[in-house]
Scaffold this motif. Sequence first.
Motif, PDB file in Angstrom:
ATOM      1  N   GLY A   1      14.626 -30.502  34.906  1.00 35.91           N
ATOM      2  CA  GLY A   1      14.886 -31.416  35.997  1.00 35.91           C
ATOM      3  C   GLY A   1      14.999 -30.716  37.335  1.00 35.91           C
ATOM      4  N   LEU A   2      15.612 -29.538  37.360  1.00 35.01           N
ATOM      5  CA  LEU A   2      15.740 -28.790  38.606  1.00 35.01           C
ATOM      6  C   LEU A   2      14.374 -28.320  39.101  1.00 35.01           C
ATOM      7  CD1 LEU A   2      18.980 -26.790  37.803  1.00 35.01           C
ATOM      8  CD2 LEU A   2      18.713 -28.487  39.620  1.00 35.01           C
ATOM      9  N   ALA A   3      13.523 -27.864  38.182  1.00 37.98           N
ATOM     10  CA  ALA A   3      12.180 -27.451  38.587  1.00 37.98           C
ATOM     11  C   ALA A   3      11.398 -28.634  39.145  1.00 37.98           C
ATOM     12  CB  ALA A   3      11.431 -26.830  37.406  1.00 37.98           C
ATOM     13  N   ALA A   4      11.498 -29.774  38.482  1.00 40.78           N
ATOM     14  CA  ALA A   4      10.817 -30.973  38.978  1.00 40.78           C
ATOM     15  C   ALA A   4      11.343 -31.350  40.356  1.00 40.78           C
ATOM     16  CB  ALA A   4      11.013 -32.126  37.995  1.00 40.78           C
ATOM     17  N   ALA A   5      12.658 -31.213  40.563  1.00 40.98           N
ATOM     18  CA  ALA A   5      13.252 -31.556  41.861  1.00 40.98           C
ATOM     19  C   ALA A   5      12.757 -30.635  42.958  1.00 40.98           C
ATOM     20  CB  ALA A   5      14.774 -31.507  41.759  1.00 40.98           C
ATOM     21  N   VAL A   6      12.690 -29.331  42.666  1.00 44.04           N
ATOM     22  CA  VAL A   6      12.214 -28.368  43.666  1.00 44.04           C
ATOM     23  C   VAL A   6      10.784 -28.698  44.083  1.00 44.04           C
ATOM     24  CG1 VAL A   6      11.550 -25.958  44.026  1.00 44.04           C
ATOM     25  CG2 VAL A   6      13.768 -26.503  43.004  1.00 44.04           C
TER      26      VAL A   6
ATOM     27  N   ALA B   1      13.063 -44.576  45.682  1.00 47.30           N
ATOM     28  CA  ALA B   1      12.702 -43.165  45.636  1.00 47.30           C
ATOM     29  C   ALA B   1      11.283 -43.017  45.093  1.00 47.30           C
ATOM     30  CB  ALA B   1      13.676 -42.396  44.753  1.00 47.30           C
ATOM     31  N   ASP B   2      10.600 -41.966  45.519  1.00 48.64           N
ATOM     32  CA  ASP B   2       9.296 -41.672  44.918  1.00 48.64           C
ATOM     33  C   ASP B   2       9.460 -41.234  43.473  1.00 48.64           C
ATOM     34  OD1 ASP B   2       7.633 -42.199  47.168  1.00 48.64           O
ATOM     35  OD2 ASP B   2       8.280 -40.305  48.050  1.00 48.64           O
ATOM     36  N   VAL B   3      10.511 -40.437  43.231  1.00 47.31           N
ATOM     37  CA  VAL B   3      10.750 -39.941  41.875  1.00 47.31           C
ATOM     38  C   VAL B   3      12.250 -39.850  41.625  1.00 47.31           C
ATOM     39  CG1 VAL B   3      10.497 -37.539  42.664  1.00 47.31           C
ATOM     40  CG2 VAL B   3      10.339 -38.063  40.220  1.00 47.31           C
ATOM     41  N   ALA B   4      12.677 -40.443  40.512  1.00 47.19           N
ATOM     42  CA  ALA B   4      14.054 -40.322  40.050  1.00 47.19           C
ATOM     43  C   ALA B   4      14.048 -39.408  38.838  1.00 47.19           C
ATOM     44  CB  ALA B   4      14.635 -41.680  39.689  1.00 47.19           C
ATOM     45  N   ILE B   5      14.824 -38.340  38.899  1.00 47.71           N
ATOM     46  CA  ILE B   5      14.876 -37.348  37.826  1.00 47.71           C
ATOM     47  C   ILE B   5      16.204 -37.517  37.106  1.00 47.71           C
ATOM     48  CG2 ILE B   5      14.874 -34.884  37.300  1.00 47.71           C
ATOM     49  CD1 ILE B   5      13.261 -34.523  39.953  1.00 47.71           C
ATOM     50  N   VAL B   6      16.141 -37.811  35.822  1.00 49.84           N
ATOM     51  CA  VAL B   6      17.334 -38.047  35.021  1.00 49.84           C
ATOM     52  C   VAL B   6      17.628 -36.788  34.217  1.00 49.84           C
ATOM     53  CG1 VAL B   6      18.434 -39.503  33.299  1.00 49.84           C
ATOM     54  CG2 VAL B   6      16.774 -40.492  34.881  1.00 49.84           C
ATOM     55  N   GLY B   7      18.598 -36.037  34.681  1.00 46.36           N
ATOM     56  CA  GLY B   7      18.958 -34.787  34.016  1.00 46.36           C
ATOM     57  C   GLY B   7      18.648 -33.595  34.892  1.00 46.36           C
ATOM     58  N   ALA B   8      19.648 -32.720  35.099  1.00 52.98           N
ATOM     59  CA  ALA B   8      19.482 -31.585  36.017  1.00 52.98           C
ATOM     60  C   ALA B   8      19.622 -30.259  35.296  1.00 52.98           C
ATOM     61  CB  ALA B   8      20.490 -31.679  37.163  1.00 52.98           C
ATOM     62  N   GLY B   9      18.969 -30.148  34.124  1.00 55.09           N
ATOM     63  CA  GLY B   9      18.814 -28.851  33.493  1.00 55.09           C
ATOM     64  C   GLY B   9      17.639 -28.124  34.125  1.00 55.09           C
ATOM     65  N   PRO B  10      17.159 -27.043  33.524  1.00 57.90           N
ATOM     66  CA  PRO B  10      16.040 -26.292  34.106  1.00 57.90           C
ATOM     67  C   PRO B  10      14.802 -27.141  34.372  1.00 57.90           C
ATOM     68  CG  PRO B  10      17.080 -24.999  32.386  1.00 57.90           C
ATOM     69  CD  PRO B  10      17.716 -26.363  32.334  1.00 57.90           C
TER      70      PRO B  10
ATOM     71  N   VAL C   1      14.373 -22.017  28.231  1.00 61.51           N
ATOM     72  CA  VAL C   1      14.589 -22.251  29.653  1.00 61.51           C
ATOM     73  C   VAL C   1      13.277 -22.154  30.420  1.00 61.51           C
ATOM     74  CG1 VAL C   1      15.744 -21.391  31.730  1.00 61.51           C
ATOM     75  CG2 VAL C   1      16.981 -21.474  29.556  1.00 61.51           C
ATOM     76  N   ALA C   2      12.488 -21.128  30.145  1.00 54.22           N
ATOM     77  CA  ALA C   2      11.253 -20.915  30.902  1.00 54.22           C
ATOM     78  C   ALA C   2      10.256 -22.037  30.658  1.00 54.22           C
ATOM     79  CB  ALA C   2      10.643 -19.566  30.548  1.00 54.22           C
ATOM     80  N   SER C   3      10.110 -22.465  29.415  1.00 49.74           N
ATOM     81  CA  SER C   3       9.144 -23.535  29.132  1.00 49.74           C
ATOM     82  C   SER C   3       9.608 -24.852  29.737  1.00 49.74           C
ATOM     83  CB  SER C   3       8.939 -23.679  27.621  1.00 49.74           C
ATOM     84  OG  SER C   3      10.152 -24.018  26.969  1.00 49.74           O
ATOM     85  N   ALA C   4      10.914 -25.106  29.743  1.00 45.15           N
ATOM     86  CA  ALA C   4      11.428 -26.323  30.371  1.00 45.15           C
ATOM     87  C   ALA C   4      11.139 -26.316  31.868  1.00 45.15           C
ATOM     88  CB  ALA C   4      12.928 -26.451  30.118  1.00 45.15           C
ATOM     89  N   SER C   5      11.365 -25.164  32.511  1.00 43.50           N
ATOM     90  CA  SER C   5      11.065 -25.057  33.943  1.00 43.50           C
ATOM     91  C   SER C   5       9.581 -25.280  34.203  1.00 43.50           C
ATOM     92  CB  SER C   5      11.490 -23.683  34.464  1.00 43.50           C
ATOM     93  OG  SER C   5      12.872 -23.480  34.284  1.00 43.50           O
ATOM     94  N   GLY C   6       8.741 -24.723  33.326  1.00 40.63           N
ATOM     95  CA  GLY C   6       7.300 -24.900  33.481  1.00 40.63           C
ATOM     96  C   GLY C   6       6.880 -26.345  33.369  1.00 40.63           C
ATOM     97  N   GLU C   7       7.478 -27.066  32.421  1.00 47.88           N
ATOM     98  CA  GLU C   7       7.131 -28.490  32.286  1.00 47.88           C
ATOM     99  C   GLU C   7       7.616 -29.274  33.505  1.00 47.88           C
ATOM    100  OE1 GLU C   7       8.289 -30.269  28.631  1.00 47.88           O
ATOM    101  OE2 GLU C   7       7.224 -28.811  27.390  1.00 47.88           O
ATOM    102  N   GLY C   8       8.792 -28.905  34.032  1.00 51.49           N
ATOM    103  CA  GLY C   8       9.290 -29.587  35.219  1.00 51.49           C
ATOM    104  C   GLY C   8       8.351 -29.433  36.404  1.00 51.49           C
ATOM    105  N   ALA C   9       7.759 -28.243  36.538  1.00 49.77           N
ATOM    106  CA  ALA C   9       6.780 -28.027  37.609  1.00 49.77           C
ATOM    107  C   ALA C   9       5.460 -28.729  37.293  1.00 49.77           C
ATOM    108  CB  ALA C   9       6.554 -26.528  37.806  1.00 49.77           C
ATOM    109  N   SER C  10       5.056 -28.705  36.025  1.00 49.81           N
ATOM    110  CA  SER C  10       3.751 -29.256  35.629  1.00 49.81           C
ATOM    111  C   SER C  10       3.681 -30.766  35.743  1.00 49.81           C
ATOM    112  CB  SER C  10       3.428 -28.850  34.183  1.00 49.81           C
ATOM    113  OG  SER C  10       3.351 -27.442  34.062  1.00 49.81           O
ATOM    114  N   VAL C  11       4.825 -31.444  35.746  1.00 47.84           N
ATOM    115  CA  VAL C  11       4.792 -32.903  35.794  1.00 47.84           C
ATOM    116  C   VAL C  11       4.401 -33.422  37.176  1.00 47.84           C
ATOM    117  CG1 VAL C  11       7.197 -33.384  36.479  1.00 47.84           C
ATOM    118  CG2 VAL C  11       6.022 -34.932  34.891  1.00 47.84           C
ATOM    119  N   LEU C  12       4.538 -32.583  38.212  1.00 49.92           N
ATOM    120  CA  LEU C  12       4.313 -33.089  39.575  1.00 49.92           C
ATOM    121  C   LEU C  12       2.887 -33.569  39.820  1.00 49.92           C
ATOM    122  CD1 LEU C  12       6.062 -33.603  42.053  1.00 49.92           C
ATOM    123  CD2 LEU C  12       7.188 -32.397  40.168  1.00 49.92           C
TER     124      LEU C  12
END
Length: 562
Positions: free
Chosen positions: A243-248, A232-241, A534-545
């Motif tokens: 991880g879900l943002a990173a997946a999207v 996989a290009d990216v394996a995400i461990v954990g599907a909270g906000p 929740v919002a900051s976690a989602s933001g970090e998930g997007a920011s990691v890309l």
Amino acid sequence: MHDRPVILLVGGAHADVMEQEFRARYDRDYRVEAAVGAEAGLERARELVADKAQIAMVAAEHGLGDASAVELLHQVPAVVATARRIALVPFEIFGETVGELRAAALRRDMDTFVLLPRGPRDEEFHTALIELLSDWNWSVGRPVVTVTDVVAEPKDRDAAAIRDLLERLGFPYRSLTPADDAAAAVLEAAGPGAELPVVSTHTGRVLTAATPAAVNEAMYGGFDSIPDGVIADVAIVGAGPAGLAAAVYAASEGLATVVIERDAIGGQAGSSSMIRNYLGFPRGISGMRLAQRSRIQAGRFGAQFFSGRPAIRIEPGPPDEPEHHHVHVPGAQLCARTVVLSNGVTYRRLGVPGIEDLVSAGVYYGAATSMAREMQDRDVYVVGGGNSAGQAAVHLAKFAGGVTILVRRDSLAETMSDYLVREIEATPTIQVRTRTVVVDGGGDGWLRWLLLEDLDTGERTKTTADALFCLLGAEPDCTWLPEGVARDARGFVLTGRDVPREAWADGRPPASLETTVPGVFAVGDVRAGSMKRVASASGEGASVLPLVHAHLARLRAREFGA
């Protein structure tokens, strides 16, 4: 008991318009009742409750003659606590009343307010109604169409945990006992002598001696179906906000994305009954709905989800093969070029033996929204002073006879968002006991009592209790990570400039969300210094890309000798 839940309309000068609008859309699935004036509306609500009708919504015109919608809706919870409350405002008075309405919504005198329709197809109006009705149907009413059956004896602990999992995943289900007629077909499919709980899933699989992990894995496909040799290009461990943002974002940008989750997709946030301060949802959104929509969104972009088993080890790629990180779960492994750690945190345990013995038997870690309906008229305690505890208390108060929040600190304001503190203060059935801890508890196989201690005086009091919900704060679950991933004294993962200088490569710190292992990133609650929102976690998930893309670019350059 009436088949259709009731929508009660309380009108004034626009009563006819209101009734026409509601009947045109909702008369098939709901019983639309109408009254004119506040006093008549309250009296009709009392009659419906006495007649054992379920009131899903009370919608009141702002000007009622003998009162305002705010004054009426403030009184509704004393008659029916679970009904959703909405004020309908004529356009011509909106400007002069909007301040009062906003203040009332903040006080939780109502759920929301919307303009009365001024013409056909006012979909914004109906969107507000449908969101509230959807929330009511999931949290109070039972789904009419189900996709999963759970057959178990009453008070079966594994069955209770399975039902909580299904609630958090947003899977409508039926809870049956072996004596129910509807259980016969499920038990027949399970075979003679099948051990309970028996679960019939939406995929057609029938699980015997079912556990939450087995049901979880059956929902999304087992880890054993991961193809051999796939990287996989990216394996995400954990599907909270996070991880879900990173997946999207990863999947939407064309990266081969795999998400691993040990528990329910959505993480702890998925159990929140209502998140009111998340950007873009002015009427709030439940954690389950947010997780469900995010999972579907990521899946439509191509992300693959595997749940039901924990990650137990990561083997970082060696220097000569840095793109080969191996993520291990029991019985399977996944190879990935990059890894995003978003496995969040676990609730801190209370550590009281009598309490721990009754987990899933009146004692619950987390919000356990599936249990709220069973708390009707019962005495419920919530331990914790964070937002999750506040959201759980407000939700439970719609059902319980009384809810008591226990906190060590001097006040809730130190750790809880202001909007939740105000909501708790405005809920008469919620009591807050500060500087108080649980030191013992017990019962005859089910929680019956608690022993509470006042931290200032040392005085101990024994009280009856039907349920205890523990939301005690966060502890990282990072002991399975390799030694090369640096952590702080509390066990949270260090990233970027927080990494000790001696671990920097060539005098440079890792990227802002990168750990001490190149290509392994950390986002959300598991990361040291994160906001735990929740919002900051989602933001970090997007920011990691962008950081993932940069690392993949370096791997490509290495491969082609650039």
